[in-house]
Scaffold this motif. Structure first.
Motif, short mmCIF file in Angstrom:
data_model
loop_
_atom_site.label_atom_id
_atom_site.label_comp_id
_atom_site.label_asym_id
_atom_site.label_seq_id
_atom_site.Cartn_x
_atom_site.Cartn_y
_atom_site.Cartn_z
N GLY A 10 0.84 -1.19 0.00
CA GLY A 10 0.00 0.00 0.00
C GLY A 10 0.87 1.23 0.00
O GLY A 10 2.09 1.15 0.18
N GLY A 11 0.25 2.36 -0.20
CA GLY A 11 0.99 3.61 -0.32
C GLY A 11 1.49 4.11 1.03
O GLY A 11 1.28 3.49 2.08
N GLU A 12 2.16 5.26 0.97
CA GLU A 12 2.66 5.91 2.17
C GLU A 12 1.48 6.28 3.08
O GLU A 12 0.49 6.80 2.60
N GLY A 13 1.63 5.97 4.38
CA GLY A 13 0.60 6.37 5.33
C GLY A 13 -0.66 5.51 5.29
O GLY A 13 -1.66 5.83 5.94
N ALA A 14 -0.62 4.40 4.59
CA ALA A 14 -1.80 3.52 4.52
C ALA A 14 -2.09 2.88 5.88
O ALA A 14 -3.23 2.55 6.19
N GLY A 15 -1.02 2.70 6.66
CA GLY A 15 -1.17 2.06 7.97
C GLY A 15 -0.48 0.71 8.05
O GLY A 15 -0.75 -0.09 8.95
N LYS A 16 0.43 0.45 7.14
CA LYS A 16 1.13 -0.84 7.11
C LYS A 16 1.86 -1.13 8.42
O LYS A 16 1.66 -2.17 9.04
N SER A 17 2.73 -0.20 8.82
CA SER A 17 3.55 -0.44 10.02
C SER A 17 2.66 -0.61 11.25
O SER A 17 2.90 -1.50 12.08
N THR A 18 1.66 0.24 11.35
CA THR A 18 0.73 0.19 12.48
C THR A 18 0.03 -1.18 12.53
O THR A 18 -0.07 -1.81 13.59
N GLN A 19 -0.44 -1.63 11.39
CA GLN A 19 -1.23 -2.87 11.37
C GLN A 19 -0.34 -4.11 11.49
O GLN A 19 -0.80 -5.14 12.00
N SER A 143 -1.55 12.88 4.07
CA SER A 143 -1.77 13.76 5.23
C SER A 143 -1.35 13.06 6.52
O SER A 143 -0.81 13.69 7.42
N ARG A 144 -1.52 11.72 6.56
CA ARG A 144 -1.04 10.98 7.74
C ARG A 144 0.49 11.03 7.83
O ARG A 144 1.05 11.16 8.91
N VAL A 145 1.15 10.91 6.67
CA VAL A 145 2.62 10.95 6.66
C VAL A 145 3.12 12.31 7.13
O VAL A 145 4.07 12.41 7.91
N GLU A 147 1.62 14.33 9.11
CA GLU A 147 1.37 14.37 10.54
C GLU A 147 2.46 13.58 11.29
O GLU A 147 3.01 14.05 12.28
N ARG A 148 2.78 12.40 10.76
CA ARG A 148 3.79 11.52 11.37
C ARG A 148 5.15 12.23 11.40
O ARG A 148 5.86 12.17 12.39
N SER A 149 5.50 12.91 10.30
CA SER A 149 6.81 13.60 10.24
C SER A 149 6.87 14.73 11.26
O SER A 149 7.93 15.04 11.79
N SER A 192 -9.01 3.32 5.24
CA SER A 192 -9.40 4.70 5.57
C SER A 192 -10.24 4.76 6.85
O SER A 192 -10.53 5.84 7.34
N ARG A 193 -10.63 3.60 7.38
CA ARG A 193 -11.45 3.59 8.59
C ARG A 193 -10.59 3.59 9.85
O ARG A 193 -9.36 3.63 9.75
N ASP A 194 -11.23 3.50 11.00
CA ASP A 194 -10.39 3.63 12.20
C ASP A 194 -9.55 2.36 12.42
O ASP A 194 -9.86 1.29 11.93
N LEU A 195 -8.47 2.56 13.15
CA LEU A 195 -7.45 1.53 13.35
C LEU A 195 -8.01 0.18 13.76
O LEU A 195 -7.58 -0.85 13.25
N ASP A 196 -8.98 0.19 14.69
CA ASP A 196 -9.50 -1.07 15.20
C ASP A 196 -10.29 -1.82 14.14
O ASP A 196 -10.22 -3.05 14.05
N1 LIG Z 1 -6.65 3.74 10.26
C1 LIG Z 1 -5.98 4.85 10.64
N2 LIG Z 1 -6.63 5.96 10.98
C2 LIG Z 1 -5.96 7.08 11.34
N3 LIG Z 1 -4.61 7.17 11.43
C3 LIG Z 1 -3.90 6.09 11.11
C4 LIG Z 1 -4.54 4.87 10.70
N4 LIG Z 1 -3.58 3.96 10.43
C5 LIG Z 1 -2.40 4.57 10.67
N5 LIG Z 1 -2.59 5.84 11.08
C6 LIG Z 1 -1.53 6.83 11.41
O1 LIG Z 1 -1.02 7.29 10.17
C7 LIG Z 1 0.39 7.37 10.20
C8 LIG Z 1 0.96 6.44 9.14
O2 LIG Z 1 0.73 5.09 9.53
P1 LIG Z 1 1.83 3.98 9.25
O3 LIG Z 1 1.37 2.73 9.89
O4 LIG Z 1 3.16 4.52 9.64
O5 LIG Z 1 1.70 3.87 7.66
P2 LIG Z 1 2.66 3.18 6.59
O6 LIG Z 1 3.56 2.27 7.35
O7 LIG Z 1 1.72 2.47 5.68
O8 LIG Z 1 3.37 4.30 5.89
C9 LIG Z 1 0.82 7.01 11.61
O9 LIG Z 1 1.03 8.19 12.31
C10 LIG Z 1 -0.36 6.22 12.14
O10 LIG Z 1 -0.48 6.37 13.53
#
Ligand SMILES: Nc1ncnc2c1ncn2[C@@H]1O[C@H](COP(=O)(O)OP(=O)(O)O)[C@@H](O)[C@H]1O
Ligand SMILES: [Mg+2]
Length: 228
Positions: A10-19, A143-145, A147-149, A192-196
């Motif tokens: 998936g693209g940047e900020g998709a949530g890969k690392s988080t998930q 926009s998540r990326v 924010e993360r930076s 695009s939905r919430d983390l859980d």
């Molecule tokens: N489902 C989500 N809803 C809102 N914010 C999220 C969600 N998943 C991840 N984030 C946040 O978005 C940012 C990017 O997530 P990250 O897991 O680092 O993405 P990736 O590894 O795909 O680039 C992080 O700050 C993370 O906390």
């Protein structure tokens, strides 16, 4: 091979690392041994190449040369990290793999047949059992990326994050097309939905794909079986 190989794309900020972190916890709670790794990198040799690629130092080589470096890193990662883990019977969760090269270097104009040759050489027969494509609109990911930076000290966008919005949009379309072409190993997850909610979908995809590994552990599969 004894283990299970799951890639996250998936693209940047998709949530890969988080998930990946979430899925690791879930699998460990079911008694599985989990190895988390990433690309480019994932082994000492490949991490050196990661540095060259993500800093942009290798950009002068052009997309074809960069693709070779990705392949070099991948070969080392497969040989020293992924294959040994799968032989031990571990669960390997990999943050990006060959599909990212198909998409990123493909989008950059590298010929698909050339990429296929490099991929075949690099992966040495190690293909994922399951690929989770976490799909989000490019604007949300970026926009998540951003924010993360702001909240960590990663020093701003890397070589691939910093590209124009239209590039990120094309990559998203290419990932989705790939998931359609190779539907047998892909699960597309709405990121695009919430983390859980995203985590729950991923657990469902994993327990469904490897149902025999979760029998008798109270998974979704169990309920329908109990009724028969
Ligand atoms: N489902 C989500 N809803 C809102 N914010 C999220 C969600 N998943 C991840 N984030 C946040 O978005 C940012 C990017 O997530 P990250 O897991 O680092 O993405 P990736 O590894 O795909 O680039 C992080 O700050 C993370 O906390
Ligand atoms: Mg990440």
């Amino acid at each position: 091979m004894a283990g299970h190989f799951i890639t996250f794309e998936g693209g940047e900020g998709a949530g890969k690392s988080t998930q990946i972190a979430r899925l690791k916890t879930f699998l460990e709670s079911h008694g599985k041994t989990v190895v988390v790794t990433r690309e480019p990198g994932g082994s000492p040799g490949a991490e050196k190449i990661r540095q060259l690629l993500l800093s942009g130092e290798a950009k002068d080589l052009g997309p074809r040369g960069e693709a070779m470096l990705f392949a070099t890193a991948r070969a080392d990662h497969v040989d020293t990290t992924i294959k040994p883990a799968l032989e031990r019977g571990d669960w390997v969760l990999c943050d990006r793999y060959a599909d990212s090269t198909r998409v990123y270097q493909g989008e950059a104009g590298v010929d698909a047949a050339y990429l296929k040759l490099l991929e075949t050489a690099a992966v040495a027969g190690i293909y994922p059992d399951l690929t989770l494509l976490i799909d989000v609109p490019a604007e949300i990911g970026l926009s998540r990326v951003a924010e993360r930076s702001r909240s960590d000290d990663s020093g701003g966008p890397d070589r691939f994050e910093g590209e124009a919005l239209k590039v990120h949009k094309r990559r998203r379309e290419m990932f989705l097309a790939l998931a359609k072409e190779e539907a047998h190993r892909f699960a597309v997850i709405d990121g695009s939905r919430d983390l859980d909610k995203v985590a729950a979908d991923i657990q469902k995809a994993v327990t469904g794909a490897f149902a025999e590994e979760f029998e008798g552990t109270g998974g979704a599969k169990k309920v329908s079986e109990a009724a028969t």
